[in-house]
Design a protein around this motif. Sequence first.
Motif, PDB file in Angstrom:
ATOM      1  N   THR A 199      41.611  38.845  47.152  1.00 23.96           N
ATOM      2  CA  THR A 199      42.445  39.922  46.622  1.00 23.96           C
ATOM      3  C   THR A 199      43.075  40.724  47.748  1.00 23.96           C
ATOM      4  O   THR A 199      42.494  40.867  48.827  1.00 23.96           O
ATOM      5  CB  THR A 199      41.596  40.860  45.731  1.00 23.96           C
ATOM      6  N   ASP A 200      44.271  41.248  47.466  1.00 25.03           N
ATOM      7  CA  ASP A 200      44.912  42.108  48.462  1.00 25.03           C
ATOM      8  C   ASP A 200      44.413  43.549  48.377  1.00 25.03           C
ATOM      9  O   ASP A 200      44.931  44.436  49.044  1.00 25.03           O
ATOM     10  CB  ASP A 200      46.434  42.061  48.307  1.00 25.03           C
ATOM     11  N   ALA A 201      43.374  43.787  47.550  1.00 24.08           N
ATOM     12  CA  ALA A 201      42.773  45.119  47.472  1.00 24.08           C
ATOM     13  C   ALA A 201      41.922  45.415  48.698  1.00 24.08           C
ATOM     14  O   ALA A 201      41.531  46.570  48.903  1.00 24.08           O
ATOM     15  CB  ALA A 201      41.929  45.235  46.208  1.00 24.08           C
ATOM     16  N   VAL A 202      41.616  44.387  49.507  1.00 24.93           N
ATOM     17  CA  VAL A 202      40.840  44.591  50.736  1.00 24.93           C
ATOM     18  C   VAL A 202      41.581  43.957  51.897  1.00 24.93           C
ATOM     19  O   VAL A 202      42.349  43.004  51.735  1.00 24.93           O
ATOM     20  CB  VAL A 202      39.422  43.981  50.612  1.00 24.93           C
ATOM     21  N   SER A 203      41.333  44.503  53.078  1.00 28.22           N
ATOM     22  CA  SER A 203      41.947  43.935  54.294  1.00 28.22           C
ATOM     23  C   SER A 203      40.926  43.204  55.146  1.00 28.22           C
ATOM     24  O   SER A 203      41.288  42.492  56.086  1.00 28.22           O
ATOM     25  CB  SER A 203      42.598  45.053  55.112  1.00 28.22           C
TER      26      SER A 203
ATOM     27  N   SER B  27      38.166  47.410  40.062  1.00 30.67           N
ATOM     28  CA  SER B  27      39.533  47.250  39.554  1.00 30.67           C
ATOM     29  C   SER B  27      40.308  46.196  40.327  1.00 30.67           C
ATOM     30  O   SER B  27      41.456  45.887  39.970  1.00 30.67           O
ATOM     31  CB  SER B  27      40.275  48.594  39.618  1.00 30.67           C
ATOM     32  N   ALA B  28      39.725  45.668  41.397  1.00 25.91           N
ATOM     33  CA  ALA B  28      40.439  44.664  42.206  1.00 25.91           C
ATOM     34  C   ALA B  28      40.658  43.392  41.395  1.00 25.91           C
ATOM     35  O   ALA B  28      39.768  42.924  40.685  1.00 25.91           O
ATOM     36  CB  ALA B  28      39.647  44.368  43.470  1.00 25.91           C
ATOM     37  N   ARG B  29      41.831  42.840  41.490  1.00 21.80           N
ATOM     38  CA  ARG B  29      42.181  41.618  40.776  1.00 21.80           C
ATOM     39  C   ARG B  29      42.547  40.527  41.765  1.00 21.80           C
ATOM     40  O   ARG B  29      43.124  40.795  42.825  1.00 21.80           O
ATOM     41  CB  ARG B  29      43.335  41.870  39.794  1.00 21.80           C
ATOM     42  N   ALA B  30      42.210  39.290  41.406  1.00 24.69           N
ATOM     43  CA  ALA B  30      42.502  38.155  42.292  1.00 24.69           C
ATOM     44  C   ALA B  30      44.003  37.998  42.467  1.00 24.69           C
ATOM     45  O   ALA B  30      44.761  38.021  41.495  1.00 24.69           O
ATOM     46  CB  ALA B  30      41.902  36.880  41.714  1.00 24.69           C
ATOM     47  N   THR B  31      44.420  37.855  43.725  1.00 24.71           N
ATOM     48  CA  THR B  31      45.848  37.620  44.021  1.00 24.71           C
ATOM     49  C   THR B  31      46.071  36.229  44.593  1.00 24.71           C
ATOM     50  O   THR B  31      47.205  35.847  44.871  1.00 24.71           O
ATOM     51  CB  THR B  31      46.353  38.678  45.022  1.00 24.71           C
ATOM     52  N   ALA B  32      44.989  35.479  44.777  1.00 22.75           N
ATOM     53  CA  ALA B  32      45.096  34.095  45.247  1.00 22.75           C
ATOM     54  C   ALA B  32      43.838  33.360  44.823  1.00 22.75           C
ATOM     55  O   ALA B  32      42.794  33.971  44.569  1.00 22.75           O
ATOM     56  CB  ALA B  32      45.253  34.058  46.777  1.00 22.75           C
TER      57      ALA B  32
END
Length: 980
Positions: A831-835, A890-895
Amino acid sequence: MSPTYTAGSLVAARGREWVVLPESAPDMLVLRPLGGSEDDIAAVFPTFEEVRSAEFAAPSPDDLGDQRAAGLLRTALRIGFRSGAGPFRSLASIAVEPRAYQLVPLLMALRQRTVRLLISDDVGIGKTVEAGLIAKELLAQGEATRLAVLCSPALAEQWQAELREKFGIDAELVLASTVSRLEQNLELGQSLFDKHPFTIISTDFIKSTRHREDFVKHCPDLVIVDEAHTCVAADDPAQGGASSATNQLRYELLRKVSADAGRHLLLLTATPHSGKESAFRNLLGLVRPELATLDLETPAGRAKLAEHFVARKRADVRDYLTKEDGLADDSLAERTAFPSDRWTKDEPYKLTPAYRALLDDAIAYAADRVSAAGEQGKREARIAWWSVIALLRSMVSSPAAAAQTLKTRSKSATARTAQEADALGAPVAADSADNDRLEGMDVAPGAAESEDAGARLLELAQRAEQLMGPSEDAKLKALTRHLKGLIADGYNPIVFCRYIPTADYLAEQLDGKLGKKTRIAAVTGTLSPQQRLERIEQLGAEEADDPAVRRVLIATDCLSEGVNLQHHFDAVVHYDLAWNPTRHDQREGRVDRYGQKRDQVRVITMYGEDNGIDGKVLEVLFKKHRQIKKDLGISVSVPDETASGVTDAVVEWLLLHGRQGSQESLFEMDGHQESFDRIEREWSSAAEREKTSRSKYAQRAIHPEEVAREVAAVRTALGGAEEVREFTLEALRDLDALIRNPRDGSGDFTAQVGGTPAGLRDALAATLGNRLVEEDRAIPFRTTPAIGRGEAALVRTDPAIGAIASYVLDSALDAKAVGPRPARRCGVVTTDAVSVRTTLLLVRYRFHLTLPSRTGERQVVAEDARLLAYEGLPQRARWLDDEAATALLSARATANTHELAARKAITRALEGQPGLADHLTEYGTRLAAELDASHRRVRKANEEIVRGLKVVPQEPADVLGVYVYLPPVAPATTVPGAEA
């Protein structure tokens, strides 16, 4: 020899894992299933059954869930909590999510060793919920063991339902209609107040000497008095004369109840002052004797009162916990959706010629009767006066009420003295602001003064019967027009009448006249309180299958106080103008209150433009009442003497001059100007005293910042109603239920569970009924805790919600479970919710609490679920704060995440768990210290209670879930210890 297990430790027995409770002994363990409720507690004897220490198994890397796994598991776990570790022991076990402002009386109560409160919040704010919260908390803490609610008989069933549905308190009704049955089951010398620990008692029932003394002798240690203002009265002549006999009996009863300084006492009323200083002082004296003589003009006096008195208007709580309340930001702001200002309109109607002629003849008869009786003596004059008022009031109500009154003997005709005639006639004819005895007050009064009504009255009765129907009854015709307009605009109105014959007449005449999709029902005093509620619920259920259905309820004033109607109705029509505006406030308050979905409640007041009575009552009483309400922002009860003075003057003038002569202004009437000036001064003075009272004694004991702190803690520990709803929807979908979500703004939905796993179906059948599940019927899930058979409430304590949560939790903990499993103990999300690589832990902490109370120490094992998160590898973890950890839900998968990469990431996280043990222990110790401080903070004014308080964490904590969040692209630089 069997090993010794400490409270809070885990053991394995009977094929499952349990928590050891403090009530355990070396030879008998009292156990609660892990994640189970108090209903599942069992006793196990280690001598006869195998019991061994249990360790919570670590998650498996072979059992990965999706991006929602952590949130579902966390909510399933929290729904199972019935005994939170925080200072509010009961909030985890109630079926209502209180508004933040409703916690204020609870916080005030917990600062007192013996709770004494006068709760005087405005109509519709939720005094019943506030009292229920305090009662449930005192019972949960062991501060109280028995409860009695004193209320009017008409409200007893509603109190019973509120306590049962929202607070899990199953109270017995003690009424004139139930006492014989209850006393039959008593042992010799036993009091029914001892046999039944929780009771709801009619204030009228215990007025009898026998029952009153028995109640005082065996009175519970917690008493709630509803409509407490009816239990006291002004006792100085300047403010309303001596207390009535009824109020005096109640007052003496409560004085005896409150005399026990160790008894908890909650007094509820929306009108504590009403401009009558001595009545207000008497009320305060019941709370604490010293308050009755307190100098409330001094800051010290007002500060002392503020410890026991809370009185707020809607405007005070509509927007709460905002920056305007002194908070740093609006993060906890809560807006309560009370309806906006009522849309009101006065709608006149004119009599038809035939009805006008009938009324003129009735007035002429009345004038003759009063004149003749005045020459016979004072007793005869008072009998005639009340008979005439009964005749005129029923005449302008409806032809049905007029006919009934003309053929019925006047109640006051049996009086032996003038004083007795007043006592018999006044309650039937007047609309007292303080008269809570509405039972029997909606019968049509009699006008005949002997058994033989006489030819003149019978002739008038026959003429009245011929005027029934819209062709000759202009008032009925006007009502039909107004109702059609309301229905066309989507409203569901209540029509309030004064008399039973009028209500029955309207229900019959309106049937079939308001459209095919309009349902009509009448509720009057001919029904018992329980039958009234059942008929209202039946009418309310009409819309369940067809949203286009509209409801019209025809009611007398038997529904004007106490009964909550806001869920089914949103408009009020005053068909009969009451002779006291306070009665209109009571009627409108049934729908204009918290829980009303309409932002604007409509109110139509009908009045006869040319009947000689309505116009003058509206001109003097109602317009003045509305102006005071507009100026103060609250309603001030009209003193009974004021209302009676106006209506008496109207009737006197009408009898002297006839209907046409009464069209001049009431204030132009010869001989009445001085009287009206006095009435104006008295009412204005009462309004000013009420205004001063509200500003002087406003709630200042609890600062909003204190409330905000506790609200934040409760939400963190237990979640909220929306979380329960979303969990239920997602879990049922994942478990292959068929969902129908209408998205109509109600939040309700239905589910067919025929396709769900057998274990869930069995659990739901046990709570909702076998046929409902076996036949795969749609199960309604509703946002309100007031539900019918075969329905589920979207609250954490509903058995059906508990069954779903238990299934989700159990299937998550059992990797071998067959069928769909919505929650898993492990997950990997890109997810792009984390770096940087971030790991989220779902941890269950257990605490051993020692809670002192008036009845001794209580040992409790409580649970708490927390989210902890860190960046990087376990051995060099950089821990995030609680807010950042929660945000990961609330993080959602982006890949997509490759299966091998996911397995490698979760395996590394699990292998590093031992290195996190010290931090988890430190966090538990810190959490225990916070809980200890929270308990002490809430009870800071009660040193004896907090002195023995202890909160000890039980080690080790249970790691229920481990979830790894990976960034979609490796960043150019990483934090020390972080890994792409």
